[in-house]
Design a protein around this motif. Structure first.
Motif, mmCIF file in Angstrom:
data_model
loop_
_atom_site.group_PDB
_atom_site.id
_atom_site.type_symbol
_atom_site.label_atom_id
_atom_site.label_comp_id
_atom_site.label_asym_id
_atom_site.label_seq_id
_atom_site.Cartn_x
_atom_site.Cartn_y
_atom_site.Cartn_z
ATOM 1 N N TYR A 11 0.957 -1.397 0.075
ATOM 2 C CA TYR A 11 -0.051 0.082 0.037
ATOM 3 C C TYR A 11 0.861 1.127 0.006
ATOM 4 N N ASP A 12 0.356 2.376 -0.668
ATOM 5 C CA ASP A 12 1.043 3.556 -0.859
ATOM 6 C C ASP A 12 2.492 3.739 -1.612
ATOM 7 N N GLU A 13 2.699 2.563 -2.043
ATOM 8 C CA GLU A 13 4.067 2.428 -2.649
ATOM 9 C C GLU A 13 3.784 3.113 -4.150
ATOM 10 N N ILE A 14 4.882 3.961 -4.447
ATOM 11 C CA ILE A 14 4.816 4.789 -5.659
ATOM 12 C C ILE A 14 5.304 4.085 -6.983
ATOM 13 N N LEU A 15 4.306 4.258 -7.847
ATOM 14 C CA LEU A 15 4.699 3.794 -9.317
ATOM 15 C C LEU A 15 5.077 4.900 -10.482
ATOM 16 N N GLN A 16 6.084 4.699 -10.854
ATOM 17 C CA GLN A 16 6.768 5.573 -12.249
ATOM 18 C C GLN A 16 5.897 5.099 -13.438
#
Length: 314
Positions: A11-16
């Motif tokens: 959860y809340d992980e950032i994707l590029q």
């Protein structure tokens, strides 16, 4: 955006997101269901399709670079410059989600912070390290009051370093222009760091805005030994963004459709104010919220009143 066939994601992980025309965007994971995820894109999804985008998982939460150069600057809700003065260059990056302050490490607040507004200074004195919300209603001059506090606030009989972190959530363009002009004309802008999320910006950025601002405040207070006043407006916009995101995730709603964890979510913001033993700096907070329908028993002012040390009602 929805992705399937995904594993080992949090959860809340950032994707590029890299688009074929060279654009880069960021998104945050908001829902995980089996091997499917839903991620909310910070810059909006226009132009993204299944054929022109490559998504990379960064394995990190949202982080912002911080240094003393942030003073006098204006950023958006995820810490990107809005003032055209270029990015902040720093070796250190800080996770915006922060950690709650250890209650045992807290110092008892005693010195006061002068706001220059006589009714606050004499009747509901703002103590360094406190959180004192202002409950307002639509059409009342809470923005003028916030700007006046930023302009006039100072440490009484002290030559220690003082600065203001201003967080605007879901504010209209004319309000943003008002704050900008006020800070510049009064000469206060050199000691103000602004994190601005405009009303037409994505809601996922609105949820990050107060956390980004508080991370900057913690850096200035506990690493640069400054006394920081955090002014946040409007907490109601923040809570409504949280409700929108919660319904997108199909969570069970609580009072008036707000998520059941609204209380604990607000406390993760308010409880980041305070003073720590062995550190010179302090974080004092003035959150401003407009009470929907002037109702002080509405969930947002109701829960805020529980967490904070009293309140000022306009």
């Amino acid at each position: 955006i929805m992705l399937e066939g995904v594993d080992d994601v949090s959860y809340d992980e950032i994707l590029q997101i890299d688009l074929s025309d060279g654009q880069k965007r960021r998104a945050k994971v908001v829902r995980i269901q089996g091997n499917k995820i839903i991620a909310q894109v910070f810059e909006g999804t226009s132009g993204i399709s299944t054929t022109n985008a490559v998504v990379t998982f960064t394995g990190k939460m949202l982080e912002v670079p911080l240094s003393k150069q942030i003073l006098g600057r204006t950023f958006n809700g995820v810490g990107e410059p809005m003032d055209g003065a270029g990015p902040i260059v720093s070796d250190k990056k800080y996770d915006i989600n922060g950690r709650p302050m250890n209650p045992v490490a807290r110092m008892y607040p005693k010195d006061y912070l002068e706001t220059g507004i006589s009714s606050i200074d004499t009747l509901t004195t703002l103590i360094r390290g406190q959180k004192l919300p202002i409950f307002s209603a639509n059409g009342l001059p809470h923005n003028q009051l916030a700007a006046q506090i930023v302009r006039q606030a100072k440490l009484k009989n002290s030559d220690e370093k003082f600065a203001v972190v201003f967080a605007g959530m879901g504010i209209k363009h004319d309000d943003y222009d008002f704050f900008k002009k006020e800070f510049e004309q009064s000469g206060a802008s050199s000691r103000v760091v602004s994190y601005i999320n405009l009303a037409d910006a994505p809601i996922v950025e609105r949820i990050s805005t107060p956390r980004t601002a508080l991370t900057a405040a913690e850096y200035l207070a506990f690493e640069e030994d400054m006394h920081i006043l955090v002014v946040m407006t409007d907490i109601t916009s923040y809570a409504e963004a949280l409700r929108e995101l919660s319904s997108a995730k199909e969570e069970v709603p609580s009072r008036k459709g707000y998520p059941g964890y609204l209380y604990s979510d607000l406390s993760t913001l308010y409880e980041r104010a305070g003073m720590i033993k062995g550190k010179k700096g302090s974080i004092t907070m003035i959150p401003i919220l407009t009470m929907p329908n002037d109702d002080i028993t509405h969930p947002i002012p109701d829960l805020t009143g529980f967490i904070t040390e009293g309140q000022i009602v306009l």
